[in-house]
Design a protein around this motif. Structure first.
Motif, short mmCIF file in Angstrom:
data_model
loop_
_atom_site.label_atom_id
_atom_site.label_comp_id
_atom_site.label_asym_id
_atom_site.label_seq_id
_atom_site.Cartn_x
_atom_site.Cartn_y
_atom_site.Cartn_z
N ARG A 1 0.82 -1.22 0.00
CA ARG A 1 0.00 0.00 0.00
C ARG A 1 0.85 1.27 0.00
N VAL A 2 1.92 1.30 0.80
CA VAL A 2 2.78 2.48 0.87
C VAL A 2 3.45 2.73 -0.47
N GLU A 3 3.93 1.65 -1.11
CA GLU A 3 4.57 1.81 -2.41
C GLU A 3 3.57 2.28 -3.46
N LEU A 4 2.34 1.75 -3.41
CA LEU A 4 1.32 2.19 -4.36
C LEU A 4 0.98 3.66 -4.15
N ASP A 5 0.80 4.06 -2.89
CA ASP A 5 0.48 5.45 -2.60
C ASP A 5 1.58 6.39 -3.08
N ALA A 6 2.82 5.96 -3.02
CA ALA A 6 3.94 6.79 -3.47
C ALA A 6 3.91 6.97 -4.99
N ARG A 7 3.22 6.07 -5.70
CA ARG A 7 3.15 6.15 -7.15
C ARG A 7 1.94 6.94 -7.64
N LEU A 8 1.19 7.54 -6.70
CA LEU A 8 0.01 8.30 -7.06
C LEU A 8 0.15 9.74 -6.56
N SER A 9 -0.27 10.69 -7.37
CA SER A 9 -0.22 12.10 -6.96
C SER A 9 -1.22 12.34 -5.83
N PRO B 1 7.10 9.41 -12.08
CA PRO B 1 6.96 8.35 -11.08
C PRO B 1 5.58 8.29 -10.43
N GLN B 2 4.78 9.33 -10.61
CA GLN B 2 3.44 9.35 -10.00
C GLN B 2 2.36 9.46 -11.06
N ALA B 3 1.35 8.60 -10.94
CA ALA B 3 0.18 8.71 -11.80
C ALA B 3 -0.63 9.91 -11.34
N ARG B 4 -1.21 10.60 -12.27
CA ARG B 4 -1.98 11.81 -11.99
C ARG B 4 -3.42 11.63 -12.45
N GLY B 5 -4.25 12.59 -12.09
CA GLY B 5 -5.66 12.53 -12.47
C GLY B 5 -5.87 12.44 -13.96
N LEU B 6 -5.04 13.15 -14.73
CA LEU B 6 -5.18 13.10 -16.18
C LEU B 6 -4.86 11.71 -16.72
N ASP B 7 -3.92 11.01 -16.08
CA ASP B 7 -3.63 9.62 -16.48
C ASP B 7 -4.86 8.75 -16.28
N LEU B 8 -5.53 8.93 -15.15
CA LEU B 8 -6.73 8.14 -14.88
C LEU B 8 -7.85 8.52 -15.83
N LEU B 9 -8.00 9.78 -16.15
CA LEU B 9 -9.05 10.20 -17.08
C LEU B 9 -8.86 9.52 -18.43
N VAL B 10 -7.62 9.48 -18.93
CA VAL B 10 -7.33 8.82 -20.20
C VAL B 10 -7.65 7.33 -20.10
N ALA B 11 -7.26 6.71 -18.99
CA ALA B 11 -7.53 5.28 -18.80
C ALA B 11 -9.02 4.99 -18.76
N LEU B 12 -9.78 5.85 -18.09
CA LEU B 12 -11.24 5.67 -18.03
C LEU B 12 -11.85 5.78 -19.42
N ALA B 13 -11.42 6.78 -20.17
CA ALA B 13 -11.98 7.01 -21.50
C ALA B 13 -11.62 5.90 -22.49
N ALA B 14 -10.52 5.20 -22.24
CA ALA B 14 -10.09 4.14 -23.15
C ALA B 14 -10.95 2.89 -23.05
N ASP B 15 -11.62 2.70 -21.95
CA ASP B 15 -12.47 1.52 -21.75
C ASP B 15 -13.90 1.88 -22.15
N THR B 16 -14.21 1.66 -23.40
CA THR B 16 -15.50 2.12 -23.95
C THR B 16 -16.71 1.45 -23.32
#
Length: 179
Positions: free
Chosen positions: A16-24, A128-143
């Motif tokens: 969990r700590v490692e995952l949290d460090a990879r997120l903005s 090194p950190q995923a951002r909200g825009l990364d998630l928005l693109v990922a959400l939009a890619a799953d039609t």
């Protein structure tokens, strides 16, 4: 006497700590908001529509991708979720076919997949950190996910979001969303 419960092997992969460090901070805030929203609405799982709603509320960069009227339509539609169309989703698991269905509380398969795709997108970008825009693109890619259904009902074509996000990331003005 041996313990009654055998020791479990160490969990593989990041903790969990490692995952949290990879997120903005914004993405962590959106995840927490999605978790609260799902619990408040009585949903069994946190789905992609919960993530989209929380992203729009908590991340200014995500809001910049949409012009004012589109953002208002999106938020208005998402607010109606708990009193209208979202009730149809409460008894089902969000499964867009992209990952195997897991029937337990927590993240829907589509939401978990989107989070993973967001992390991979940030790694490709060298961040090194995923951002909200990364998630928005990922959400939009799953039609087939619920977030794309929400976008469509608000008049947003998911296909055009990645280029708008890239424009926002480059500091350019995204302009009007195509219908």
């Amino acid at each position: 006497m041996p313990p009654r419960i055998p020791r479990q092997p160490a969990e593989r992969g990041p903790n969990r700590v490692e995952l949290d460090a990879r997120l903005s901070a914004e993405l962590l805030s959106a995840m927490a908001g999605a978790r609260r929203r799902a619990a408040r609405d009585g949903d069994r799982q946190i789905d992609t529509a919960h993530l989209l709603h929380s992203l729009l509320e908590s991340d200014p960069q995500v809001r910049q991708v949409f012009d004012g009227p589109v953002l208002a339509r999106l938020l208005g539609y998402l607010v109606q979720r708990s009193i209208g169309y979202g009730l149809l989703w409460q008894s089902s698991v969000e499964d867009s076919g992209s990952v195997p269905v897991v029937r337990e509380a927590g993240w829907s398969p589509a939401a978990a997949f989107a989070m993973d795709c967001a992390r991979k997108r940030s790694e490709k970008r060298g961040d090194p950190q995923a951002r909200g825009l990364d998630l928005l693109v990922a959400l939009a890619a799953d039609t087939e996910c619920r977030a794309v259904e929400v976008l469509g009902r608000a008049g947003v074509r998911a296909e055009g979001l990645e280029s708008r996000v890239e424009a926002a990331e480059g500091g350019g003005v995204a302009g009007e969303l195509p219908p």
